[in-house]
Design an enzyme around this catalytic site. Structure first.
Site, PDB file in Angstrom:
ATOM      1  N   ASN A 104      77.289  22.337  27.147  1.00 43.63           N
ATOM      2  CA  ASN A 104      77.222  23.797  27.138  1.00 43.63           C
ATOM      3  C   ASN A 104      78.110  24.464  26.094  1.00 43.63           C
ATOM      4  OD1 ASN A 104      75.946  26.030  28.360  1.00 43.63           O
ATOM      5  ND2 ASN A 104      77.817  26.545  29.466  1.00 43.63           N
ATOM      6  N   THR A 154      59.037  -5.182  12.135  1.00 45.46           N
ATOM      7  CA  THR A 154      58.243  -4.154  12.803  1.00 45.46           C
ATOM      8  C   THR A 154      56.809  -4.240  12.302  1.00 45.46           C
ATOM      9  OG1 THR A 154      60.189  -2.722  12.845  1.00 45.46           O
ATOM     10  CG2 THR A 154      58.065  -1.699  13.306  1.00 45.46           C
ATOM     11  N   LYS A 156      53.341  -3.235  11.120  1.00 48.25           N
ATOM     12  CA  LYS A 156      52.783  -2.073  10.429  1.00 48.25           C
ATOM     13  C   LYS A 156      51.303  -2.343  10.129  1.00 48.25           C
ATOM     14  CE  LYS A 156      56.973  -0.212   9.884  1.00 48.25           C
ATOM     15  NZ  LYS A 156      57.426   1.070  10.419  1.00 48.25           N
ATOM     16  N   LYS A 158      51.952   1.170  12.064  1.00 45.92           N
ATOM     17  CA  LYS A 158      52.446   1.335  13.425  1.00 45.92           C
ATOM     18  C   LYS A 158      51.347   1.772  14.382  1.00 45.92           C
ATOM     19  CE  LYS A 158      55.557   4.282  11.988  1.00 45.92           C
ATOM     20  NZ  LYS A 158      56.702   5.233  12.028  1.00 45.92           N
ATOM     21  N   ASP A 184      56.666  -0.447  16.933  1.00 41.25           N
ATOM     22  CA  ASP A 184      57.342   0.725  16.379  1.00 41.25           C
ATOM     23  C   ASP A 184      57.658   1.689  17.512  1.00 41.25           C
ATOM     24  OD1 ASP A 184      58.244   2.739  14.500  1.00 41.25           O
ATOM     25  OD2 ASP A 184      57.074   1.642  13.013  1.00 41.25           O
ATOM     26  N   GLU A 185      58.590   2.602  17.255  1.00 44.28           N
ATOM     27  CA  GLU A 185      59.083   3.453  18.338  1.00 44.28           C
ATOM     28  C   GLU A 185      58.009   4.351  18.934  1.00 44.28           C
ATOM     29  OE1 GLU A 185      60.044   5.494  14.404  1.00 44.28           O
ATOM     30  OE2 GLU A 185      60.172   3.469  15.231  1.00 44.28           O
ATOM     31  N   HIS A 275      65.797   1.380  20.613  1.00 39.77           N
ATOM     32  CA  HIS A 275      65.548   2.140  19.389  1.00 39.77           C
ATOM     33  C   HIS A 275      66.175   3.520  19.532  1.00 39.77           C
ATOM     34  CE1 HIS A 275      63.543   4.036  15.985  1.00 39.77           C
ATOM     35  NE2 HIS A 275      63.239   2.829  15.560  1.00 39.77           N
ATOM     36  N   ARG A 276      66.638   4.071  18.400  1.00 39.26           N
ATOM     37  CA  ARG A 276      67.369   5.340  18.434  1.00 39.26           C
ATOM     38  C   ARG A 276      66.529   6.514  17.919  1.00 39.26           C
ATOM     39  NH1 ARG A 276      71.750   5.086  13.423  1.00 39.26           N
ATOM     40  NH2 ARG A 276      70.323   4.354  11.817  1.00 39.26           N
ATOM     41  N   HIS A 308      69.598  -0.127  17.059  1.00 38.99           N
ATOM     42  CA  HIS A 308      69.478   0.167  15.632  1.00 38.99           C
ATOM     43  C   HIS A 308      70.728   0.911  15.159  1.00 38.99           C
ATOM     44  CE1 HIS A 308      65.092  -0.744  14.875  1.00 38.99           C
ATOM     45  NE2 HIS A 308      65.239  -0.964  16.169  1.00 38.99           N
TER      46      HIS A 308
END
Length: 436
Positions: A104, A154, A156, A158, A184-185, A275-276, A308
């Site tokens: 806050n 990863t 691809k 994706k 992938d995310e 994953h971020r 990551h």
């Protein structure tokens, strides 16, 4: 606020949770008032005096701004150090910790900008968290892989592949020599490829690659979903398939969901890759938001075996010393204060398991010497385009990465300087590997 919450003579207690904020007051607003306002609003204060203040032992529960440090070379910008009594926070709840400290205060009119740079989690509070489901050493024991970084990729594109072709791409990468492949995310359960179909074809690819190579393989099956119930349905199905690892997007999925999933993984023998996604929305601005080292610390507490962390050398942003600072905070049991690496407080994790950093984003075989030197063995190096972009296909791309990694590890173990001789190491390995 200043009279009550700015206490420069305060002696920090061992049980206090400490925060370092990069604070930019509005013109004309004293820094002491701003620091006190942040301490008040993130602990016991509100904008006016209320009669129930008389029913509270304020000195025991209030946050305190105990130090203000001007930022060198910048006008009207300070590092505000704030101490919070441990009693203000629920045990084992990252959600409550972040809600209290950053929930806050970032919209205060008196502040032009505010950034949470670091947290000190005291041992008494750290012990209330389970931490990663398994940790780095337990993961290596399960995979039976030692003495080198783990390698991943990863898949691809994706989105757009059918589940069967997706599984085929996974198999080719694992068969070529990688340890892991990854959703992938944003691969969840779209109409083009539903999660159950993807899971089944990826499990088939894993078992086929394991049988042919004699190595333990894995694919990060993304369990992230729109509801917690659906997330657990996907995690349970992965456990039933017998795969070694699943994945979660912890910022978009939320800390409560992540902690619950981590506990499930611990109880059911699954590794958890984190994953971020969305982190840069929060941490990229230099003067406002939350630094990634805080997000990394809170993830270790919430639970994740991989996270990551940036690459230093690839396409994503990250300064070397600062990146190595929060990488150490992710995987080491004890980290000393070191302002040159952005570490504002000494952190003792009290035996909590470590989270393995994942370097991913725009890296390829020519980065392998630098990555091996920077991250050492306890890291996972992920090459998406650096594997799938090989002119001969996925399997040769995976083989090239494996050969380059093993060549760099051998050269390092022989005492060679990878920062100077890395290119020569790769060129020498090319003589024995057509794929490289």
């Amino acid at each position: 606020y200043r009279l009550t919450y700015y206490t420069p003579d305060y002696q920090v207690a061992e049980t206090d949770i400490l925060a370092a904020f990069r604070m930019t007051p509005q013109p004309g607003v004293p820094a002491e008032e701003c620091g006190a306002a942040v301490a008040a609003e993130s602990s016991t204060g509100t904008w006016t005096t209320v009669w129930t203040d008389g029913l509270t032992q304020l000195d025991r529960y209030k946050g305190r701004c105990y130090d203000l440090e001007p930022v060198p070379g910048e006008s009207n910008r300070y590092i505000a150090y704030i101490a919070y009594p441990i009693d203000l926070f629920e045990e084992g709840s990252v959600t409550n910790l972040l809600t209290s400290i950053v929930g806050n205060v970032f919209g205060f009119k008196a502040l032009r900008a505010l950034r949470l740079e670091d947290l000190r989690i005291p041992p008494d509070y750290a012990k209330t968290f389970w931490g990663p489901p398994h940790g780095i050493q337990a993961e290596r024991d399960r995979l039976n892989k030692y003495g080198r970084p783990l390698l991943g990729c990863t898949v691809k594109p994706k989105l757009g592949l059918s589940a069967k072709n997706y599984g085929r791409a996974v198999y080719e990468c694992l068969r070529g020599g990688l340890d892991f492949t990854k959703d992938d995310e944003n691969v969840n359960s779209q109409s083009v490829m539903r999660w159950r179909d993807r899971s089944x074809f990826c499990a088939e690819a894993i078992y086929k690659a394991q049988a042919e190579t004699g190595e333990v393989k894995g694919h990060y099956l993304n369990a992230t979903a729109g509801t917690v119930e659906e997330m657990f349905k996907r995690a349970v199905f992965s456990a039933q398939l017998g795969v070694p690892i699943i994945m979660h997007d912890y910022i978009t999925g939320g800390f409560t969901a992540n902690t619950s999933l981590s506990m499930y993984c611990r109880d059911n023998g699954l590794l958890l890759h984190i994953h971020r996604a969305m982190h840069a929305v929060i941490d990229r601005q230099r003067n406002h938001g939350i630094h990634f080292r805080v997000l990394a610390k809170t993830l270790r507490m919430s639970g994740g075996d991989h996270l990551h962390s940036g690459t230093v050398v690839g396409k994503l942003e990250g300064e070397r010393e600062v990146t190595l600072g929060f990488v150490d905070l992710m995987r080491d049991p004890y980290v000393e204060k070191d302002r040159s690496r952005g570490i504002y407080f000494t952190q003792d994790w009290c035996g909590m398991g470590g989270t393995m950093p994942v370097a991913s984003g725009g890296i390829h075989v020519w980065h392998m010497p630098a990555l091996t030197e920077i991250f050492g063995d306890d890291a996972c190096l992920q090459f998406g385009g650096g594997t799938l972009g090989h002119p001969w296909g996925n399997r040769p791309g995976a083989a090239a990465n494996r050969v380059a990694s093993e060549a760099c590890v051998q050269a390092r173990n022989e005492g060679r300087d990878l920062s100077r001789e890395g290119g020569d190491v790769i060129r020498e390995a090319c003589k024995w590997s057509p794929e490289l």
